[in-house]
Design a protein around this motif. Structure first.
Motif, mmCIF file in Angstrom:
data_model
loop_
_atom_site.group_PDB
_atom_site.id
_atom_site.type_symbol
_atom_site.label_atom_id
_atom_site.label_comp_id
_atom_site.label_asym_id
_atom_site.label_seq_id
_atom_site.Cartn_x
_atom_site.Cartn_y
_atom_site.Cartn_z
ATOM 1 N N GLU A 1 0.841 -1.157 0.034
ATOM 2 C CA GLU A 1 -0.019 0.206 -0.198
ATOM 3 C C GLU A 1 0.975 1.252 -0.096
ATOM 4 O OE1 GLU A 1 -3.888 1.615 -0.310
ATOM 5 O OE2 GLU A 1 -3.390 -0.580 0.064
ATOM 6 N N ARG A 2 0.528 2.031 -1.057
ATOM 7 C CA ARG A 2 1.547 3.134 -1.118
ATOM 8 C C ARG A 2 1.327 4.407 0.152
ATOM 9 N NH1 ARG A 2 1.126 4.312 -7.514
ATOM 10 N NH2 ARG A 2 -1.106 2.935 -7.077
ATOM 11 N N VAL A 3 2.330 4.984 0.336
ATOM 12 C CA VAL A 3 2.369 5.779 1.558
ATOM 13 C C VAL A 3 1.185 6.896 1.642
ATOM 14 C CG1 VAL A 3 3.520 7.430 3.141
ATOM 15 C CG2 VAL A 3 4.461 5.244 2.249
ATOM 16 N N PHE A 4 1.350 7.387 0.124
ATOM 17 C CA PHE A 4 0.070 8.527 0.145
ATOM 18 C C PHE A 4 -1.290 8.244 0.162
ATOM 19 C CE2 PHE A 4 1.926 7.676 -4.206
ATOM 20 C CZ PHE A 4 1.230 7.131 -4.882
ATOM 21 N N THR A 5 -1.442 6.775 0.135
ATOM 22 C CA THR A 5 -2.829 6.416 0.049
ATOM 23 C C THR A 5 -3.211 6.326 1.609
ATOM 24 O OG1 THR A 5 -2.318 4.084 0.270
ATOM 25 C CG2 THR A 5 -2.576 5.102 -1.990
ATOM 26 N N ALA B 1 9.516 2.511 1.124
ATOM 27 C CA ALA B 1 8.019 2.807 0.992
ATOM 28 C C ALA B 1 7.891 2.111 -0.522
ATOM 29 C CB ALA B 1 7.802 4.221 0.661
ATOM 30 N N PRO B 2 6.585 1.088 -0.457
ATOM 31 C CA PRO B 2 6.111 0.765 -1.801
ATOM 32 C C PRO B 2 6.115 2.021 -2.923
ATOM 33 C CG PRO B 2 4.837 -0.056 -0.022
ATOM 34 C CD PRO B 2 5.813 1.142 0.442
ATOM 35 N N SER C 1 15.256 4.134 2.214
ATOM 36 C CA SER C 1 15.468 4.294 1.082
ATOM 37 C C SER C 1 14.003 4.465 0.319
ATOM 38 C CB SER C 1 16.411 3.286 0.747
ATOM 39 O OG SER C 1 16.751 3.455 -0.641
ATOM 40 N N SER C 2 13.408 5.591 0.392
ATOM 41 C CA SER C 2 12.059 5.647 -0.057
ATOM 42 C C SER C 2 11.725 6.772 -1.106
ATOM 43 C CB SER C 2 11.016 5.787 1.245
ATOM 44 O OG SER C 2 11.251 4.884 2.127
#
Length: 300
Positions: free
Chosen positions: A101-105, A135-136, A160-161
């Protein structure tokens, strides 16, 4: 510069060890397919991650390379023995979140819960402390700088995102291209994925599709630019599914996504062998320690 100092300068650059990393997610978990493959269906799909990661381990052994495996908690929960094998063979296991799940979601609380759940699962499986996070889809960007605060609160040493480029799928073009402290007064260090400078443009060059699809010489040039011109280690990444040309095809995915995902899979292993031999590679936690010391010395 005299000959003695010039020789020392070249030797210093040759000693730079870059970061080698693998984002452990299976073929059906990639962001490009998220609109056509429901997470609820994952358990019923062909699991190829164990096979592919073990092939990667053999590639690393051939080249005497130790690396970092940023792992989804979802994968670690189903592959305990694989996590133990990674640790036993001298590699670092780190977090890639729970299920890509991407962080900005997510909001702050959801992100904290996601990384807590993933970390516990990976630590339980591997038997070692997880200190790094990716992060994905490099989804820490200008929308989610608060994620660094959460990572620091949770005691992570490094992230490392960040991909400091403009891209239709991810990117934070304004971010620094090399390791930096994202929070003033905090030890947390962010180590962005490698980019290349061409005139005024910054190009994606840290691995994945850029490495697989473009000619090998592009990646060689980009990594060499980081090491020999900017005197900074590179950060390279790829995925287990990228060495698997026999993986299932997702016919319902958009054409652009299919082209990006499936192009030149059959050449990936050979290109990796060449890359592993041509540069010096190591684990991301070790790179984080080196870069943290560099930042501290520059701040004096």
């Amino acid at each position: 510069m005299n000959m003695a100092s010039s020789k020392h300068h070249v030797q210093h650059k040759q000693r730079l060890v870059s970061g080698m990393s693998v984002d452990i997610e299976d073929w059906f978990q990639v962001g490009a397919f998220e609109k056509v493959i429901d997470r609820r269906d994952w358990n019923g799909l062909s699991d190829r991650v164990d096979r592919n990661v073990r092939l990667i381990l053999d590639l690393f052994d051939e080249a005497c390379v130790k690396a970092t495996f940023f792992t989804l908690g979802w994968v670690a929960a189903r592959h305990n023995s694989l996590m133990q094998e990674l640790v036993a063979r001298g590699h670092e296991v780190a977090s890639h979140g729970w299920d890509h799940e991407r962080v900005f979601t997510m909001d702050r609380a959801q992100f904290a819960a996601d990384i807590d759940r993933a970390r516990k699962q990976i630590e339980d499986a591997g038997g070692v402390r997880v200190q790094g996070y990716r992060a994905p889809s490099f989804s820490i960007d200008s929308r989610t700088p608060w994620a660094f605060e959460v990572l620091a609160e949770k005691g992570y040493r490094y992230s490392s995102s960040v991909a400091p480029i403009r891209h239709d799928h991810y990117g934070w073009a304004e971010a620094p291209p090399f390791a930096f402290h994202p929070l003033e007064g905090q030890d947390l260090i962010e180590i962005p994925v490698t980019t290349a400078k061409l005139g005024s443009r910054r190009l994606g060059a840290g691995g994945g599709g850029f490495f697989r699809i473009l000619p090998y010489h592009f990646s060689r040039w980009a990594i060499s630019q980081n090491i020999y011109k900017f005197e900074r280690p590179a950060v390279f990444y790829f995925h287990p599914w990228e060495i698997d040309p026999d993986q299932p095809r997702v016919a319902a995915a958009p054409l652009r996504s299919r082209l990006r995902h499936y192009t030149k899979l059959e050449h990936m292993a050979g290109k990796l062998r060449r890359l592993l031999k041509e540069f010096s590679w190591g684990r991301m936690d070790e790179l984080a320690q080196v870069e943290k010391a560099r930042l501290e010395s520059e701040a004096v």
